[in-house]
Design an enzyme around this catalytic site. Structure first.
Site: not given
Ligand SMILES: C[S@@+](CC[C@H](N)C(=O)[O-])C[C@H]1O[C@@H](n2cnc3c(N)ncnc32)[C@H](O)[C@@H]1O
Length: 449
Positions: A81, A378, A405
């Site tokens: 934090c 995302d 993020c």
């Molecule tokens: C920040 S999270 C967002 C998940 C969802 N949109 C949510 O809000 O719960 C990022 C997601 O990207 C996936 N990810 C990471 N690299 C990726 C890629 N090259 N292609 C597709 N998905 C990917 C991860 O498994 C994860 O579920």
């Protein structure tokens, strides 16, 4: 010349992205944890590099009116934090400022950045805690890492995870001690318990526990489970994950359910979700509802449109938007997340969503024949693959909603889109991670006519 261990009187004129105060001594930048912009203080130099230095706050001679006494006993040693010394309004303003500045400096983006959407109660919000276990002077400890180290602070209380989560961690530690199950030692590779992951539902009572072990077998599993389940009736899932690797990655490849199911249930804006232990799920459920509402508002959906939910995880954004769309196409690289997304669609009686396991940068190419109207993006902290962005440009997708993020990779990706005929219309930061310097945001982007 600035010297290590010397004392200096300084005024802080800026702040770093992770909340350290910045002052200048003879034009040389010095970064000091726990100092605020506008404050005067005496500092001691702790480290000197070729172009900057670090210092420690010795005495504040003029305090910022925005300073707040951190309520956590672990604040000075724990790296979690790092904004707890700012009052909440300053935290929100700091995040808006950082978003605007990073987009301007790294991305050359001049756009409207709205006020950060904050929480009414910015404590105890995290629905997931990943707790390392270790040993100190022959005694098992469990908690959080000290700032920039792998030294564990034995956690008494944490103000950003629910009280029951802290309670479960402390209870498990005592049970491990009682049953002679040792903590894993990163240096020697000996011992068994590496991490415990606790996840809790916001809308249901469900709690899941993942015990990460260095050995395939969890000794005295039956008695351990009996104690745990008897005490915490909310636990619906216990998974043992086996991670024998010398690595910082928390979960190993193999898992087995040792009690209940492999998921907890939750609900976001009236849509039901099942979340398995390996699937990504936003950590702050209260803010997630607001974030998704804004993302759907930015998408400006007109009922008969085709939307892509890229990096969809368990389908949260796309399924929340499905009732406003003709077709939802979702992609994620984690097979279990896509299995959850498919089940979540069925459970919510959503028939217009289609999900594919794979890399977004590859799968999007197979969707070129759809007339895609909106894409939700995302990605993880590293942002998007350039190949992925190039395909969006080629497909001339009219509207993009980018949930991020990490404002640095957002700036990079927006810069690419801006250079390729897209206009960044506006950005709203969300305080998903109060008390910490992490920033979540939603950006509205449109193809220029
Ligand atoms: C920040 S999270 C967002 C998940 C969802 N949109 C949510 O809000 O719960 C990022 C997601 O990207 C996936 N990810 C990471 N690299 C990726 C890629 N090259 N292609 C597709 N998905 C990917 C991860 O498994 C994860 O579920």
């Amino acid at each position: 010349m600035i010297e290590k261990n010397e004392y200096y009187d300084v005024i802080f004129t800026d702040m770093t992205h992770d909340g350290m105060g910045v002052c200048k001594i003879d034009g040389f930048a010095v970064f000091v944890p726990n100092a605020l912009k506008g404050e005067s203080a005496q500092i001691k130099i702790t480290k000197v590099n070729s172009s900057f230095a670090f210092g420690r706050l010795m005495e504040i001679t003029s305090k910022s009116p925005f300073r707040k006494e951190p309520i956590c006993d672990h604040f000075s040693e724990c790296g979690g934090c790092n904004l707890m010394h700012m009052n909440y309004q300053m935290q929100l303003d700091f995040k808006k400022y950082r978003t605007k500045e990073t987009l301007r400096k790294l991305g050359k983006i001049e756009t409207k950045v709205h006020d950060t959407v904050g929480m009414i109660n910015p404590y105890y919000y995290r629905n997931k805690a990943v707790i390392p276990f270790g040993e100190e002077n022959g005694k098992m400890i469990a908690g959080l890492y000290k700032s920039r180290t792998h030294d564990i602070i034995d956690m008494k209380r944490c103000y950003i995870i629910p009280k029951i989560t802290t309670d479960i961690v402390k209870y498990l530690k005592n049970v491990f001690i009682e049953l002679n199950i040792d903590a894993y030692n990163e240096k020697t590779g000996e011992g068994i318990i590496r991490h415990v992951v606790v996840r809790s539902s916001h809308k249901f009572d469900d709690i899941s526990i993942t015990i990460v072990t260095s050995t395939p077998k969890l000794p005295r599993k039956e008695i351990l489970l009996k104690k745990l389940i008897n005490r915490y009736k909310r636990i619906v899932s216990v998974v043992q994950n086996y991670n024998p690797e010398k690595t910082n990655v928390i979960l190993g490849k193999k898992s087995r359910v040792i009690y209940g199911d492999d998921f907890i249930r939750d609900e976001i804006n009236g849509v039901y979700f099942k979340i398995s232990h390996r699937s990504f799920y936003q950590v702050n459920p209260v803010q997630t509802e607001e974030l998704y509402k804004k993302a759907i508002e930015y998408a400006d959906l007109a009922q008969n449109e085709v939307i892509i939910d890229a990096y969809c995880g368990i389908g949260t954004i796309g399924l929340s938007a499905a009732k406003y769309a003709k077709i939802v196409l979702g992609v994620d690289v984690v097979p279990k997340a896509i299995a959850d997304a498919k089940e979540n669609a069925i459970h919510n009686d959503i028939k217009n969503a289609k999900y594919v396991v794979g890399k977004a940068e590859e799968v999007i190419k197979s969707w070129k024949n759809y007339n895609v109207d909106v894409i939700f993006i995302d990605p993880p902290r590293k942002g998007c693959d350039e190949e992925f962005l190039k395909t969006i440009v080629e497909m001339k997708i009219p509207r993009i909603v980018y949930v991020s993020c990490n404002v640095s990779t957002l700036a990079r990706d927006l810069n690419f889109l801006q250079a390729n005929n897209y206009e960044v219309k506006e950005v709203t930061p969300f305080d998903m991670f109060p008390q910490t310097s992490h920033i979540e945001s939603v950006t509205k982007i449109e193809l220029r006519k």
